[in-house]
Design a protein around this motif. Structure first.
Motif, PDB file in Angstrom:
ATOM      1  N   THR A   1     -66.527  20.679   4.184  1.00 18.25           N
ATOM      2  CA  THR A   1     -66.575  21.744   3.180  1.00 18.25           C
ATOM      3  C   THR A   1     -67.051  23.066   3.769  1.00 18.25           C
TER       4      THR A   1
ATOM      5  N   LEU B   1     -56.822  28.359  -7.293  1.00 16.69           N
ATOM      6  CA  LEU B   1     -56.365  28.812  -5.973  1.00 16.69           C
ATOM      7  C   LEU B   1     -54.841  28.990  -5.991  1.00 16.69           C
TER       8      LEU B   1
ATOM      9  N   SER C   1     -64.048  30.897  -4.015  1.00 18.63           N
ATOM     10  CA  SER C   1     -64.961  29.885  -3.500  1.00 18.63           C
ATOM     11  C   SER C   1     -65.615  30.387  -2.232  1.00 18.63           C
ATOM     12  N   ALA C   2     -66.864  30.779  -2.329  1.00 20.86           N
ATOM     13  CA  ALA C   2     -67.561  31.304  -1.157  1.00 20.86           C
ATOM     14  C   ALA C   2     -68.088  30.180  -0.296  1.00 20.86           C
ATOM     15  N   GLU C   3     -68.748  29.193  -0.934  1.00 16.61           N
ATOM     16  CA  GLU C   3     -69.354  28.135  -0.109  1.00 16.61           C
ATOM     17  C   GLU C   3     -69.178  26.737  -0.678  1.00 16.61           C
ATOM     18  N   HIS C   4     -68.688  26.578  -1.887  1.00 18.49           N
ATOM     19  CA  HIS C   4     -68.602  25.238  -2.498  1.00 18.49           C
ATOM     20  C   HIS C   4     -67.267  24.545  -2.272  1.00 18.49           C
ATOM     21  N   GLY C   5     -66.300  25.248  -1.707  1.00 19.13           N
ATOM     22  CA  GLY C   5     -64.991  24.642  -1.496  1.00 19.13           C
ATOM     23  C   GLY C   5     -64.132  24.671  -2.750  1.00 19.13           C
ATOM     24  N   ILE C   6     -62.971  24.053  -2.655  1.00 14.87           N
ATOM     25  CA  ILE C   6     -61.977  24.060  -3.733  1.00 14.87           C
ATOM     26  C   ILE C   6     -61.969  22.724  -4.475  1.00 14.87           C
TER      27      ILE C   6
ATOM     28  N   GLY D   1     -63.736  22.680   6.979  1.00 15.41           N
ATOM     29  CA  GLY D   1     -63.338  23.272   5.699  1.00 15.41           C
ATOM     30  C   GLY D   1     -62.063  22.717   5.117  1.00 15.41           C
ATOM     31  N   SER D   2     -61.505  21.659   5.716  1.00 20.65           N
ATOM     32  CA  SER D   2     -60.227  21.139   5.183  1.00 20.65           C
ATOM     33  C   SER D   2     -60.443  20.027   4.160  1.00 20.65           C
TER      34      SER D   2
ATOM     35  N   LEU E   1     -57.867  20.534  -2.934  1.00 18.42           N
ATOM     36  CA  LEU E   1     -57.713  21.725  -2.102  1.00 18.42           C
ATOM     37  C   LEU E   1     -56.309  22.357  -2.114  1.00 18.42           C
ATOM     38  N   ILE E   2     -55.295  21.628  -1.625  1.00 16.52           N
ATOM     39  CA  ILE E   2     -53.966  22.234  -1.459  1.00 16.52           C
ATOM     40  C   ILE E   2     -53.289  22.342  -2.826  1.00 16.52           C
TER      41      ILE E   2
END
Lengths: 478, 478
Positions: free
Chosen positions: A150, A442, A429-434, A201-202, A472-473
């Protein structure tokens, strides 16, 4: 059709009866994220003991077409480690990969399994008079693998960067079961683009991080924490620049909060005290550290910062911690904002960033816009001003009923806030991820070129789409 | 079949007659790399004036199936910007994209077109009392786009990192002509894996960097350069650790050279002097900087370092620069090694890295192995010990004839050196990239999992294979 019976039998063969379980009592606690927002189903839960076992299991999943949801401490903020409701995935727990290799104090590096808990790493580093600088609220459960997947942030990013900057090398199992290994870290290596950067981060969608080599920092000798009152948020930006100039690399943290947050914390913590004699519209908490334990020099620096800030009218009042107990007390005020706000009533929370230089203006511009658009709400921005990242909470009008309000007005508020952020060239999303929480947003707001690259790389590295599906994607546009 | 006439006519329409040329006189100087190792052919040379023009041209190439070789200052070390002999590519010069945006001194950032020359950026930063810390020999021709695409290194990596660490945001044209833009840089942004990291170091094979936002550092106040003599290379490792402990972030450079290199330089530069009264087996050049111009404090620190190093028998003798002229003189000795060696005779040059902690042992182990395996040669390792990166030159036996020796014994030597590096978990390209020079060696020695990821990502982002074909990405195994 997927033959789940055959898959489960083969998974038992690879991992042994304790390494793969279908026992609901054992699995259930891991089917809901820790904030209780998402609950899913799973075929079973795998707990491999080695990277080799992860590789064998992933090959098996690829053969059978079984989805994989990698999971560390299950303390993510965006539902990225929770399976969906279809029950077509296994949970792949990395928690058993919890070895920490002997630390080489001269190289200032350590190699950890993905399942090592952040707090354990802190302790281990301290025993060698070193420090792993990244820290955050969930340090007692968050794992190294999850922090990497993350690209976690926390309170020390201003000086030390996010998790990405702490990573020297990575080991990961790719979707076809191949093991990618860059654990022998090279300071310089230009054999093509840097593959470990793809995995950071993926969120487990491109590969499964199984171990990492991390940088360690020298131990801190001493610190002092300043608490200052400001008449307006825009002053915080100039104060940050002043502190950077005066403190250089010694500036470790720069957090801001509005008076509403301080009120909430003082109500919530009966023992807490306002560090200043009066109230101000905004506050900043500033941490300064030094390599050696020279309290006098740190105090002199703190005095100089306060004097100059008062003289230039950036602050109305200020103080600094006389000792470690007081430093902790100042940080406690900052760290208690989230639970204190939660005690007041329902709120929509957003983890957003804009360029550091624009954050104060962004807050000043958007807070009244949000409050005007949604009468009765209160918009509160607090947190890491030094990183251009605030937690932007919008409190429900008095009397709103939690779940219902969140689903109705709350959703509209989030869309509004995300639109504002996008307008200011910021990140939703600055630091928590998607995770699963912000995936649709997104897709709605992301730059088409960036989304197209994300999807292409995902399809290339995980052509069957088995790694953490639905996270995420964003889905392809229809 | 590609209709080149139609393509050329369309390219003229997009770029105008001066923006696209087929004039051999204008193209010829750019068909050979600056070291004269590779020469190719090109259909023509495009010199777009804007990112939008790059995008239109790339779309045109995609339609017609025309290969693209992006080129900056043409000062790469691995032939990465030189087209192949097939004559099926255009050269895409980014040199016209040379705007530098106004510098915001508070944000300590600057946005540059890909064609900005490194030296111009240095000058611009200095005018704002700031500094762009990355520097290297080719600074008068190397462009920002080329430095990013090769993730360039140089002499200041020890403290400031490679080009990757200087990049806050990127703009690039992808293979389908889409423009990816992250020029408004966010300190924290977790909307998926970081796409700019893919482009850094990808040598134009995944996309064409058109602009970048870069971090700037505070100006240096003063520096001092130490020159010390060591009895053996292994001491350099302990000396490095000692300097890191004593100088902290002030340690800016740590370079080593064997006595053979000093001899060559003293022969080559009639005006040069040995800084010490005697000769030693090895030397280290150590640069220490300070934020303020406090020469006394720097001199005190240099004295302490020398005293402690002598006391612990790490060095046999040492001195430090009394002024800037002497500092330059010490650096000149270091910077003249390559031309001085070239004056002696033919040599095979290797740009390699191993983990920093193992470099001294690597040199001690492999130098005699190389010299034994190839009698009459001399193996010399010098350079960035602090980064685990040395330039590893093997000089031909006396009387060897340049071109012939390089093609015969020379090739065998490179294979031998690369095998040693791989055995020590090192990289066959520390800072010069792969280009066309090392592509086959990367295919021979690269980790199969890493090669498979490289190829998958390349195919995903450039499915027609038009971007810088024949560079970096090893051919598929047959």
């Amino acid at each position: 059709m997927i033959d789940y019976t055959a898959f489960i039998s083969a998974a038992h063969d690879v991992l042994g009866p304790r390494g793969f379980t279908c026992d609901a009592d054992l699995i259930d606690p891991w089917l809901t994220d820790w904030r209780g927002r998402y609950t899913g189903k799973a075929i079973g839960m795998a707990s491999p003991q080695s990277t080799e076992q992860v590789s064998q299991l992933v090959r098996l999943c690829a053969q059978h077409g079984v989805n994989i949801v990698p999971q560390g401490g299950n303390s993510g903020m965006s539902g990225g480690a929770t399976p969906d409701a279809s029950g077509t995935a296994i949970i792949l727990s990395l928690r058993q990969l919890n070895d920490i290799s002997p630390i080489d104090p001269n190289a200032r590096q350590v190699t950890c399994g993905a399942g090592v808990i952040l707090q354990s790493l802190h302790t281990e580093a301290e025993q060698h008079d070193l420090r792993f600088p990244l820290t955050l609220g969930g340090k007692g459960s968050a794992t190294i693998g999850g922090l990497i997947s993350t690209n976690a942030g926390g309170t020390q990013v201003l000086r030390h960067g996010t998790m990405r900057e702490q990573v020297a090398g990575i080991e990961a199992v790719m979707a076809d079961g191949q093991i990618y290994n860059s654990l022998t870290p090279l300071k310089k290596d230009n054999r093509g683009f840097d593959l470990k950067q793809l995995l950071i981060g993926s969120e487990g969608t491109l590969g499964i991080v199984t171990a990492a080599t991390l940088f360690l920092s020298p131990r801190i000798g001493g610190r002092t924490v300043l608490w200052v009152g400001l008449p307006k948020v825009q002053n915080a930006r100039d104060l940050l620049i002043m502190c950077k100039d005066m403190c250089g690399d010694g500036l470790e943290g720069f957090e801001i909060l509005p008076d509403h947050c301080l009120s909430a914390v003082l109500d919530y913590l009966p023992s807490a005290r306002n560090p200043l004699s009066d109230r101000h519209r905004w506050y900043a908490l500033i941490e300064i550290v030094a390599g050696t334990d020279n309290a006098e020099a740190l105090n002199d620096l703190a005095e100089s910062v306060l004097a100059k800030a008062l003289e230039s009218s950036l602050i109305e009042d200020g103080t600094y911690s006389a000792n470690e107990t007081q430093a902790e007390a100042f940080w406690l005020l900052r760290d208690s904002i989230s639970p204190a706000e939660r005690a007041i009533g329902p709120a929509m929370q957003h983890d957003i960033s804009v360029p550091v230089s624009r954050m104060a203006d962004f807050i000043a511009d958007t807070v009244p816009r949000v409050e005007n658009a949604f009468p009765g709400t209160a918009a509160l921005a607090f947190g890491h001003l030094g990183d251009g990242n605030v937690h932007y909470h919008v409190l429900a009008p008095k009397g709103a009923i939690g779940g219902v309000w969140e689903e109705e007005e709350g959703k509209q508020i989030s869309i509004f806030v995300h639109d504002c952020v996008t307008e200011w060239n910021g990140s939703i999303s600055a630091e928590h991820g998607i995770g699963q929480m912000k995936r649709d947003e997104l897709g709605r707001l992301g730059d088409p070129a960036a989304l197209s690259i994300l999807r292409s790389v995902k399809n290339a590295l995980d052509p069957q789409g088995l790694l953490n599906p639905g996270k995420l994607i964003p889905a392809e546009p229809t």
